[in-house]
Scaffold this motif. Structure first.
Motif, PDB file in Angstrom:
ATOM      1  N   VAL A 178       0.861  -1.183   0.000  1.00 43.95           N
ATOM      2  CA  VAL A 178       0.000   0.000   0.000  1.00 43.95           C
ATOM      3  C   VAL A 178       0.898   1.234   0.000  1.00 43.95           C
ATOM      4  O   VAL A 178       1.680   1.448   0.934  1.00 43.95           O
ATOM      5  N   ARG A 179       0.812   2.032  -1.063  1.00 37.83           N
ATOM      6  CA  ARG A 179       1.647   3.237  -1.189  1.00 37.83           C
ATOM      7  C   ARG A 179       0.771   4.484  -1.037  1.00 37.83           C
ATOM      8  O   ARG A 179      -0.234   4.624  -1.730  1.00 37.83           O
ATOM      9  N   ILE A 180       1.181   5.365  -0.139  1.00 39.22           N
ATOM     10  CA  ILE A 180       0.450   6.600   0.138  1.00 39.22           C
ATOM     11  C   ILE A 180       1.277   7.804  -0.313  1.00 39.22           C
ATOM     12  O   ILE A 180       2.485   7.868  -0.064  1.00 39.22           O
ATOM     13  N   LYS A 181       0.622   8.763  -0.947  1.00 41.69           N
ATOM     14  CA  LYS A 181       1.273  10.026  -1.282  1.00 41.69           C
ATOM     15  C   LYS A 181       0.503  11.172  -0.637  1.00 41.69           C
ATOM     16  O   LYS A 181      -0.729  11.228  -0.729  1.00 41.69           O
ATOM     17  N   GLY A 182       1.253  12.037   0.035  1.00 36.79           N
ATOM     18  CA  GLY A 182       0.671  13.239   0.610  1.00 36.79           C
ATOM     19  C   GLY A 182       1.366  14.468   0.048  1.00 36.79           C
ATOM     20  O   GLY A 182       1.697  14.506  -1.130  1.00 36.79           O
ATOM     21  N   LYS A 193       0.446  23.461   5.652  1.00 34.78           N
ATOM     22  CA  LYS A 193       0.551  23.313   4.205  1.00 34.78           C
ATOM     23  C   LYS A 193       0.847  21.873   3.775  1.00 34.78           C
ATOM     24  O   LYS A 193       0.792  21.557   2.590  1.00 34.78           O
ATOM     25  N   GLY A 194       1.192  21.045   4.732  1.00 37.52           N
ATOM     26  CA  GLY A 194       1.512  19.659   4.419  1.00 37.52           C
ATOM     27  C   GLY A 194       0.322  18.723   4.647  1.00 37.52           C
ATOM     28  O   GLY A 194      -0.634  19.057   5.346  1.00 37.52           O
ATOM     29  N   ILE A 195       0.370  17.570   4.004  1.00 37.01           N
ATOM     30  CA  ILE A 195      -0.606  16.495   4.227  1.00 37.01           C
ATOM     31  C   ILE A 195       0.202  15.223   4.476  1.00 37.01           C
ATOM     32  O   ILE A 195       0.907  14.755   3.577  1.00 37.01           O
ATOM     33  N   SER A 196       0.111  14.705   5.676  1.00 33.42           N
ATOM     34  CA  SER A 196       0.993  13.622   6.080  1.00 33.42           C
ATOM     35  C   SER A 196       0.574  12.270   5.502  1.00 33.42           C
ATOM     36  O   SER A 196      -0.508  11.738   5.799  1.00 33.42           O
ATOM     37  N   ALA A 197       1.471  11.709   4.704  1.00 28.90           N
ATOM     38  CA  ALA A 197       1.231  10.353   4.193  1.00 28.90           C
ATOM     39  C   ALA A 197       1.280   9.336   5.326  1.00 28.90           C
ATOM     40  O   ALA A 197       0.580   8.316   5.283  1.00 28.90           O
ATOM     41  N   THR A 218     -10.138 -15.439   8.672  1.00 31.00           N
ATOM     42  CA  THR A 218      -9.523 -14.404   7.833  1.00 31.00           C
ATOM     43  C   THR A 218      -8.624 -13.516   8.686  1.00 31.00           C
ATOM     44  O   THR A 218      -9.051 -13.007   9.726  1.00 31.00           O
ATOM     45  N   THR A 219      -7.376 -13.342   8.245  1.00 29.92           N
ATOM     46  CA  THR A 219      -6.475 -12.451   8.961  1.00 29.92           C
ATOM     47  C   THR A 219      -5.806 -11.493   7.987  1.00 29.92           C
ATOM     48  O   THR A 219      -5.450 -11.871   6.870  1.00 29.92           O
ATOM     49  N   VAL A 220      -5.682 -10.248   8.429  1.00 30.41           N
ATOM     50  CA  VAL A 220      -4.970  -9.220   7.663  1.00 30.41           C
ATOM     51  C   VAL A 220      -3.913  -8.642   8.596  1.00 30.41           C
ATOM     52  O   VAL A 220      -4.224  -8.189   9.699  1.00 30.41           O
ATOM     53  N   ASN A 221      -2.664  -8.670   8.144  1.00 30.39           N
ATOM     54  CA  ASN A 221      -1.577  -8.186   8.974  1.00 30.39           C
ATOM     55  C   ASN A 221      -0.694  -7.226   8.203  1.00 30.39           C
ATOM     56  O   ASN A 221      -0.184  -7.556   7.134  1.00 30.39           O
ATOM     57  N   VAL A 222      -0.543  -6.012   8.752  1.00 27.29           N
ATOM     58  CA  VAL A 222       0.435  -5.063   8.216  1.00 27.29           C
ATOM     59  C   VAL A 222       1.739  -5.348   8.947  1.00 27.29           C
ATOM     60  O   VAL A 222       1.874  -5.071  10.141  1.00 27.29           O
ATOM     61  N   GLY A 223       2.699  -5.925   8.231  1.00 27.42           N
ATOM     62  CA  GLY A 223       3.911  -6.413   8.880  1.00 27.42           C
ATOM     63  C   GLY A 223       5.120  -5.509   8.741  1.00 27.42           C
ATOM     64  O   GLY A 223       6.039  -5.578   9.544  1.00 27.42           O
ATOM     65  N   VAL A 224       5.131  -4.655   7.714  1.00 33.69           N
ATOM     66  CA  VAL A 224       6.268  -3.753   7.478  1.00 33.69           C
ATOM     67  C   VAL A 224       5.719  -2.389   7.076  1.00 33.69           C
ATOM     68  O   VAL A 224       4.826  -2.313   6.224  1.00 33.69           O
ATOM     69  N   ILE A 225       6.243  -1.328   7.707  1.00 33.94           N
ATOM     70  CA  ILE A 225       5.856   0.027   7.314  1.00 33.94           C
ATOM     71  C   ILE A 225       7.099   0.890   7.204  1.00 33.94           C
ATOM     72  O   ILE A 225       8.098   0.663   7.876  1.00 33.94           O
ATOM     73  N   ASN A 226       7.044   1.893   6.322  1.00 33.50           N
ATOM     74  CA  ASN A 226       8.090   2.904   6.275  1.00 33.50           C
ATOM     75  C   ASN A 226       7.548   4.147   5.601  1.00 33.50           C
ATOM     76  O   ASN A 226       6.535   4.104   4.897  1.00 33.50           O
ATOM     77  N   GLY A 227       8.227   5.266   5.853  1.00 36.08           N
ATOM     78  CA  GLY A 227       7.782   6.515   5.253  1.00 36.08           C
ATOM     79  C   GLY A 227       8.494   7.707   5.836  1.00 36.08           C
ATOM     80  O   GLY A 227       9.161   7.625   6.869  1.00 36.08           O
ATOM     81  N   GLY A 228       8.343   8.835   5.149  1.00 38.08           N
ATOM     82  CA  GLY A 228       8.954  10.072   5.624  1.00 38.08           C
ATOM     83  C   GLY A 228      10.439  10.139   5.362  1.00 38.08           C
ATOM     84  O   GLY A 228      11.074   9.164   4.931  1.00 38.08           O
ATOM     85  N   THR A 229      10.996  11.328   5.630  1.00 41.48           N
ATOM     86  CA  THR A 229      12.428  11.538   5.421  1.00 41.48           C
ATOM     87  C   THR A 229      13.126  12.046   6.685  1.00 41.48           C
ATOM     88  O   THR A 229      14.179  11.564   7.051  1.00 41.48           O
ATOM     89  N   ARG A 230      12.494  13.018   7.366  1.00 36.41           N
ATOM     90  CA  ARG A 230      13.050  13.583   8.596  1.00 36.41           C
ATOM     91  C   ARG A 230      11.917  13.909   9.554  1.00 36.41           C
ATOM     92  O   ARG A 230      10.772  14.121   9.138  1.00 36.41           O
ATOM     93  N   SER A 231      12.238  14.016  10.816  1.00 37.64           N
ATOM     94  CA  SER A 231      11.199  14.292  11.812  1.00 37.64           C
ATOM     95  C   SER A 231      10.618  15.695  11.668  1.00 37.64           C
ATOM     96  O   SER A 231       9.490  15.960  12.096  1.00 37.64           O
ATOM     97  N   GLU A 237       5.456  10.701   1.547  1.00 40.47           N
ATOM     98  CA  GLU A 237       5.219   9.337   1.102  1.00 40.47           C
ATOM     99  C   GLU A 237       5.326   8.364   2.273  1.00 40.47           C
ATOM    100  O   GLU A 237       6.071   8.601   3.228  1.00 40.47           O
ATOM    101  N   ALA A 238       4.569   7.278   2.182  1.00 35.76           N
ATOM    102  CA  ALA A 238       4.637   6.200   3.167  1.00 35.76           C
ATOM    103  C   ALA A 238       4.101   4.945   2.507  1.00 35.76           C
ATOM    104  O   ALA A 238       3.337   5.013   1.537  1.00 35.76           O
ATOM    105  N   GLN A 239       4.509   3.809   3.022  1.00 36.73           N
ATOM    106  CA  GLN A 239       4.005   2.566   2.446  1.00 36.73           C
ATOM    107  C   GLN A 239       3.979   1.465   3.495  1.00 36.73           C
ATOM    108  O   GLN A 239       4.642   1.545   4.533  1.00 36.73           O
ATOM    109  N   ALA A 240       3.211   0.425   3.210  1.00 34.47           N
ATOM    110  CA  ALA A 240       3.088  -0.710   4.115  1.00 34.47           C
ATOM    111  C   ALA A 240       3.012  -1.998   3.303  1.00 34.47           C
ATOM    112  O   ALA A 240       2.491  -2.021   2.191  1.00 34.47           O
TER     113      ALA A 240
END
Length: 365
Positions: A178-182, A193-197, A218-231, A237-240
């Motif tokens: 799952v790829r998110i763009k903000g 002014k930002g929209i957080s992915a 039925t099971t759904v598991n989000v096992g890996v996530i990542n996103g962003g560049t700096r705090s 962008e973010a994805q799972a």
């Protein structure tokens, strides 16, 4: 029995990590030589990136029995030095010993028994594939095509613990990204002014996990996530990575539609979903039940032990053939436990028993 254990040790020591082609190919060549010695016609199907696939045909005629074994394991090269093959208290230990080097051993010794006994009229086709642990991407077309020409499929995956049960039902598996763009902005100066992915992904994760229904399996598991560049930057962008498990095709179709059509919660974000059902469910069909009952009767009437059935949450290449409507019996391999763990073992006393069962299946199906 000494000959069986010696062969098992040899192929465990032939390390065969899924992602290390040269190692898988060495085992493939070794097994090809053994199959030729047992009177098979062999065909090595070469791959560029992953281990080669081996098809060995014994006997003549149409509608063969198809036997599935995979050569690859989840363990990297060098693991055998950390955990060498050992036998202790009636159990054998070592990387890949349960999943599924023992299954390969039983298949070849059953074929040897068939040859010596001389009463088997069924042709038999063996597939030893090199990429099962990573999705069978190169071997799937081979397996599906051969299964369509076969009367049934026997899968030498490990039996289901703790009773060494045959697997007559397996969950299907879906994998998705799952790829998110903000929209990025400075988290201090221009947060509005930002929209957080990442925030959008958080909403999606909660929604995905709510699709889990333990009652239906039925099971759904989000096992890996990542996103962003700096705090101090609103994440653009973010994805799972998402794992789906289901028991039936109907449920697979329902969940596939829901996951592939996720809707954004935050205005201004977009969602792109990639993936699908990698292994369809292996449902307990009438053909599978008849095959199991035949094996169960052989055990009771001839071999002197009780054979039970079970369902498994993990998938195998048996899912592929069962989904095509081919009667498929899975879990005919090792009786042990701890697959994919450092505690993996097989119970040696069961190897002759399960080899005898496979021999009689070859002769009576």
């Amino acid at each position: 029995m000494d000959e069986i254990v010696s062969f098992l040790q040899k192929i465990v020591e032939f390390e065969s990590p899924s992602l290390e082609k040269a190692y898988v190919d060495r085992l493939c060549d070794f097994l090809a030589e053994n199959c030729i010695e047992l009177g098979c016609q062999v065909e090595v199907m070469e791959n560029y990136d992953f281990g080669n696939n081996l098809v060995a045909r014994w006997g003549k005629g149409e509608n063969p029995i198809l036997v599935l074994c995979h050569m690859d394991t989840v363990w990297p090269s060098g693991e055998i030095k950390k955990r060498p093959f050992i036998v202790k208290d009636g159990k054998a230990y070592g990387p890949g010993v349960e999943d599924m080097k023992t299954g390969i051993t039983q298949a070849l010794f059953a074929l040897e028994a068939v040859q010596k006994r001389g009463i088997c009229k069924n042709p038999i086709t063996f597939v030893f594939n090199g990429d099962e642990e990573i999705g069978s991407h190169t071997s799937r077309p081979i397996i599906e095509e051969l299964s369509k020409k076969s009367k049934c499929v026997l899968v030498l995956e490990p039996a289901e613990p703790p009773h060494g049960s045959i697997k007559t039902m397996r969950k299907g598996v879906g994998t998705f990204i799952v790829r998110i763009k903000g929209r990025a902005s400075h988290a201090g100066s221009d947060p509005d002014k930002g929209i957080s992915a990442i925030e959008e992904l958080a909403h999606q994760i909660i929604g995905l996990h709510k699709l889990t229904d333990f009652g239906s399996g039925t099971t759904v598991n989000v096992g890996v996530i990542n996103g962003g560049t700096r705090s101090n930057v609103i994440a653009a962008e973010a994805q799972a990575e998402v794992d789906l498990r289901i028991w039936t095709k109907e449920e697979a179709d329902r969940l596939l539609h829901l996951i592939m059509n996720l809707k954004p919660v935050l205005k201004g974000t977009t969602i792109c979903v990639e993936g699908g059902i990698n292994r369809p469910p292996m449902e307990r069909t009438e053909g599978i039940v008849r095959l199991f009952e035949h094996a169960q009767k052989l055990c009771a009437d001839e071999l002197g032990f009780e054979l039970t059935e079970a369902k498994a949450g993990g998938a195998s290449d048996g899912n592929l053939t069962a989904a095509l409507g081919i009667p498929t019996l899975d879990g005919l391999g090792a009786v042990g436990d701890g697959g994919h763990s450092v505690d993996e073992f097989v119970c040696l006393d069961f190897i002759p028993q399960r080899t005898a069962l496979l021999t009689r299946l070859f002769e009576t199906l």
